[in-house]
Design a protein around this motif. Structure first.
Motif, PDB file in Angstrom:
ATOM      1  N   PRO A  63       0.835  -1.221   0.000  1.00 48.54           N
ATOM      2  CA  PRO A  63       0.000   0.000   0.000  1.00 48.54           C
ATOM      3  C   PRO A  63       0.870   1.271   0.000  1.00 48.54           C
ATOM      4  CG  PRO A  63      -0.086  -1.080   2.139  1.00 48.54           C
ATOM      5  CD  PRO A  63       0.725  -1.960   1.247  1.00 48.54           C
ATOM      6  N   PHE A  64       1.149   1.786  -1.182  1.00 47.67           N
ATOM      7  CA  PHE A  64       2.009   2.955  -1.349  1.00 47.67           C
ATOM      8  C   PHE A  64       1.352   4.239  -0.869  1.00 47.67           C
ATOM      9  CE2 PHE A  64       3.684  -0.108  -4.361  1.00 47.67           C
ATOM     10  CZ  PHE A  64       5.046   0.002  -4.142  1.00 47.67           C
ATOM     11  N   THR A  65       0.078   4.185  -0.550  1.00 50.96           N
ATOM     12  CA  THR A  65      -0.630   5.396  -0.123  1.00 50.96           C
ATOM     13  C   THR A  65      -0.794   5.475   1.390  1.00 50.96           C
ATOM     14  OG1 THR A  65      -2.745   4.300  -0.478  1.00 50.96           O
ATOM     15  CG2 THR A  65      -1.879   5.620  -2.295  1.00 50.96           C
ATOM     16  N   ASP A  66       0.001   4.717   2.126  1.00 52.49           N
ATOM     17  CA  ASP A  66      -0.004   4.807   3.580  1.00 52.49           C
ATOM     18  C   ASP A  66       0.842   6.019   3.964  1.00 52.49           C
ATOM     19  OD1 ASP A  66       0.137   4.564   6.314  1.00 52.49           O
ATOM     20  OD2 ASP A  66       1.005   2.559   6.314  1.00 52.49           O
ATOM     21  N   PHE A  67       0.183   7.103   4.378  1.00 55.82           N
ATOM     22  CA  PHE A  67       0.890   8.341   4.671  1.00 55.82           C
ATOM     23  C   PHE A  67       1.048   8.611   6.164  1.00 55.82           C
ATOM     24  CE2 PHE A  67      -1.108   9.177   0.467  1.00 55.82           C
ATOM     25  CZ  PHE A  67       0.069   9.183  -0.258  1.00 55.82           C
ATOM     26  N   LYS A  68       0.906   7.564   6.980  1.00 54.66           N
ATOM     27  CA  LYS A  68       1.111   7.748   8.415  1.00 54.66           C
ATOM     28  C   LYS A  68       2.579   8.080   8.683  1.00 54.66           C
ATOM     29  CE  LYS A  68      -1.526   3.765   9.538  1.00 54.66           C
ATOM     30  NZ  LYS A  68      -1.380   3.286   8.267  1.00 54.66           N
ATOM     31  N   LEU A  69       2.813   8.780   9.761  1.00 54.55           N
ATOM     32  CA  LEU A  69       4.182   9.083  10.177  1.00 54.55           C
ATOM     33  C   LEU A  69       4.626   8.026  11.178  1.00 54.55           C
ATOM     34  CD1 LEU A  69       3.941  12.944  10.619  1.00 54.55           C
ATOM     35  CD2 LEU A  69       4.908  11.670   8.700  1.00 54.55           C
ATOM     36  N   TYR A  70       5.697   7.376  10.869  1.00 51.95           N
ATOM     37  CA  TYR A  70       6.234   6.321  11.725  1.00 51.95           C
ATOM     38  C   TYR A  70       7.529   6.800  12.372  1.00 51.95           C
ATOM     39  CZ  TYR A  70       2.991   3.192   9.305  1.00 51.95           C
ATOM     40  OH  TYR A  70       1.875   2.587   8.803  1.00 51.95           O
ATOM     41  N   GLN A  71       7.981   6.050  13.370  1.00 53.52           N
ATOM     42  CA  GLN A  71       9.253   6.350  14.007  1.00 53.52           C
ATOM     43  C   GLN A  71      10.389   5.939  13.071  1.00 53.52           C
ATOM     44  OE1 GLN A  71       9.949   7.885  16.898  1.00 53.52           O
ATOM     45  NE2 GLN A  71       7.760   8.268  17.135  1.00 53.52           N
ATOM     46  N   GLU A  72      11.175   6.904  12.659  1.00 64.14           N
ATOM     47  CA  GLU A  72      12.265   6.668  11.725  1.00 64.14           C
ATOM     48  C   GLU A  72      13.220   5.588  12.233  1.00 64.14           C
ATOM     49  OE1 GLU A  72      15.703   9.580  10.450  1.00 64.14           O
ATOM     50  OE2 GLU A  72      13.788  10.223   9.582  1.00 64.14           O
ATOM     51  N   GLU A  73      13.533   5.621  13.535  1.00 60.32           N
ATOM     52  CA  GLU A  73      14.490   4.662  14.097  1.00 60.32           C
ATOM     53  C   GLU A  73      13.999   3.222  13.948  1.00 60.32           C
ATOM     54  OE1 GLU A  73      12.820   6.766  16.983  1.00 60.32           O
ATOM     55  OE2 GLU A  73      13.668   8.184  15.578  1.00 60.32           O
ATOM     56  N   ASP A  74      12.691   3.005  14.145  1.00 60.16           N
ATOM     57  CA  ASP A  74      12.144   1.655  14.058  1.00 60.16           C
ATOM     58  C   ASP A  74      12.242   1.115  12.632  1.00 60.16           C
ATOM     59  OD1 ASP A  74      11.490   1.706  16.766  1.00 60.16           O
ATOM     60  OD2 ASP A  74       9.452   2.416  16.392  1.00 60.16           O
ATOM     61  N   PHE A  75      11.997   1.970  11.655  1.00 65.68           N
ATOM     62  CA  PHE A  75      12.081   1.542  10.265  1.00 65.68           C
ATOM     63  C   PHE A  75      13.536   1.321   9.848  1.00 65.68           C
ATOM     64  CE2 PHE A  75       7.975   1.636   8.046  1.00 65.68           C
ATOM     65  CZ  PHE A  75       7.174   1.909   9.115  1.00 65.68           C
ATOM     66  N   ALA A  76      14.443   2.180  10.289  1.00 69.27           N
ATOM     67  CA  ALA A  76      15.864   1.990   9.974  1.00 69.27           C
ATOM     68  C   ALA A  76      16.360   0.678  10.585  1.00 69.27           C
ATOM     69  CB  ALA A  76      16.682   3.172  10.493  1.00 69.27           C
ATOM     70  N   LYS A  77      15.937   0.414  11.808  1.00 64.91           N
ATOM     71  CA  LYS A  77      16.307  -0.835  12.474  1.00 64.91           C
ATOM     72  C   LYS A  77      15.744  -2.037  11.716  1.00 64.91           C
ATOM     73  CE  LYS A  77      14.919  -1.983  16.896  1.00 64.91           C
ATOM     74  NZ  LYS A  77      14.878  -1.859  18.331  1.00 64.91           N
ATOM     75  N   GLY A  78      14.505  -1.933  11.282  1.00 62.47           N
ATOM     76  CA  GLY A  78      13.887  -3.015  10.509  1.00 62.47           C
ATOM     77  C   GLY A  78      14.625  -3.289   9.210  1.00 62.47           C
ATOM     78  N   ILE A  79      15.045  -2.228   8.523  1.00 63.49           N
ATOM     79  CA  ILE A  79      15.813  -2.415   7.287  1.00 63.49           C
ATOM     80  C   ILE A  79      17.118  -3.144   7.593  1.00 63.49           C
ATOM     81  CG2 ILE A  79      17.156  -1.214   5.504  1.00 63.49           C
ATOM     82  CD1 ILE A  79      14.893   0.887   5.411  1.00 63.49           C
ATOM     83  N   ALA A  80      17.815  -2.718   8.633  1.00 62.98           N
ATOM     84  CA  ALA A  80      19.078  -3.370   8.997  1.00 62.98           C
ATOM     85  C   ALA A  80      18.864  -4.849   9.285  1.00 62.98           C
ATOM     86  CB  ALA A  80      19.695  -2.673  10.209  1.00 62.98           C
ATOM     87  N   HIS A  81      17.809  -5.172   9.987  1.00 68.26           N
ATOM     88  CA  HIS A  81      17.541  -6.570  10.331  1.00 68.26           C
ATOM     89  C   HIS A  81      17.196  -7.395   9.100  1.00 68.26           C
ATOM     90  CE1 HIS A  81      16.603  -5.414  14.782  1.00 68.26           C
ATOM     91  NE2 HIS A  81      17.825  -5.107  14.402  1.00 68.26           N
ATOM     92  N   THR A  82      16.461  -6.815   8.154  1.00 67.71           N
ATOM     93  CA  THR A  82      16.168  -7.569   6.930  1.00 67.71           C
ATOM     94  C   THR A  82      17.446  -7.768   6.122  1.00 67.71           C
ATOM     95  OG1 THR A  82      15.523  -5.594   5.662  1.00 67.71           O
ATOM     96  CG2 THR A  82      13.754  -6.832   6.755  1.00 67.71           C
ATOM     97  N   LEU A  83      18.324  -6.772   6.126  1.00 69.90           N
ATOM     98  CA  LEU A  83      19.593  -6.923   5.400  1.00 69.90           C
ATOM     99  C   LEU A  83      20.434  -8.040   6.019  1.00 69.90           C
ATOM    100  CD1 LEU A  83      20.578  -3.194   4.775  1.00 69.90           C
ATOM    101  CD2 LEU A  83      19.679  -4.836   3.101  1.00 69.90           C
TER     102      LEU A  83
END
Length: 153
Positions: A63-83
Motif C-alpha cells: 500500500p504505497f498510499t499509507d501516509f502515516k508518520l512512523y518512528q524513523e528509528e524503528d524503520f531503519a532498524k527493521g531495514i538493517a535486520h532484513t539486510l
C-alpha cells in the motif's frame, strides 16, 4: 533465488514490525490492507502458513498510499535486520522474496518509496548513503550491532 524458508527468522520479522505499529489509538482503527506494517505482517503470516519464502505480487501490492508518520528509528532498524537476513543474491535477486518485500515496506514508510536493491547489501547501503546519509548511518550502525545477532538465535 531468495532466502530459503528454513532460513527465515519469522519471530524477528514480526517483533520488528510490531515495534513499528502505531496501534489503533493512533490510527482510530486497524486497516491492514492500507497499512504498510499491516501488509508486511500479513505477508509474513502467509509465508509461514504456506511454508514458502516469497509473496507473489508482493512488491506490487504494497500500500504505497499509507501516509502515516512512523518512528524513523524503528524503520531503519527493521531495514538493517532484513539486510542481515538477506542472502545478497546478486544477479539472482528475487523481488518477491519475503525479505525484499518487507524491506520495501520499511523503505516506503521511511523514504516514501521503495529504494533500488540490486542483490547486494553493500551496493544497497552505498546507494542509501549517497541519497540519505543520516538514515544510512542509522541503518549501518544497527546492521553492525552484534546484540541483534545474539537476539536472533
Amino acid at each position: 533465488m531468495g532466502i530459503l524458508f528454513s532460513e527465515i527468522n519469522f519471530d524477528k520479522l514480526v517483533r520488528d514490525l510490531s515495534e513499528c505499529c502505531l496501534g489503533e489509538e493512533m490510527c482510530s482503527m486497524c486497516d491492514k490492507k492500507s497499512c504498510i506494517v499491516g501488509y508486511a505482517q500479513n505477508c509474513i503470516v502467509g509465508c509461514a502458513r504456506d511454508g514458502v519464502s516469497y509473496i507473489e505480487g508482493g512488491d506490487a501490492n504494497i500500500p504505497f498510499t499509507d501516509f502515516k508518520l512512523y518512528q524513523e528509528e524503528d524503520f531503519a532498524k527493521g531495514i538493517a535486520h532484513t539486510l542481515k537476513m538477506c542472502r545478497s543474491c546478486k544477479e539472482e535477486h528475487y523481488g518477491q522474496c519475503i525479505i525484499s518485500v518487507i524491506r520495501n515496506c520499511y523503505e516506503i514508510g521511511l523514504f516514501g518509496e521503495a529504494q533500488p536493491y540490486k542483490g547486494s547489501n553493500l551496493r544497497y547501503l552505498n546507494y542509501i548513503h549517497s541519497h540519505h546519509p543520516q538514515i544510512a548511518s542509522d541503518i549501518i550502525a544497527e546492521f553492525h550491532n552484534t546484540e541483534m545477532e545474539n537476539e536472533a538465535e
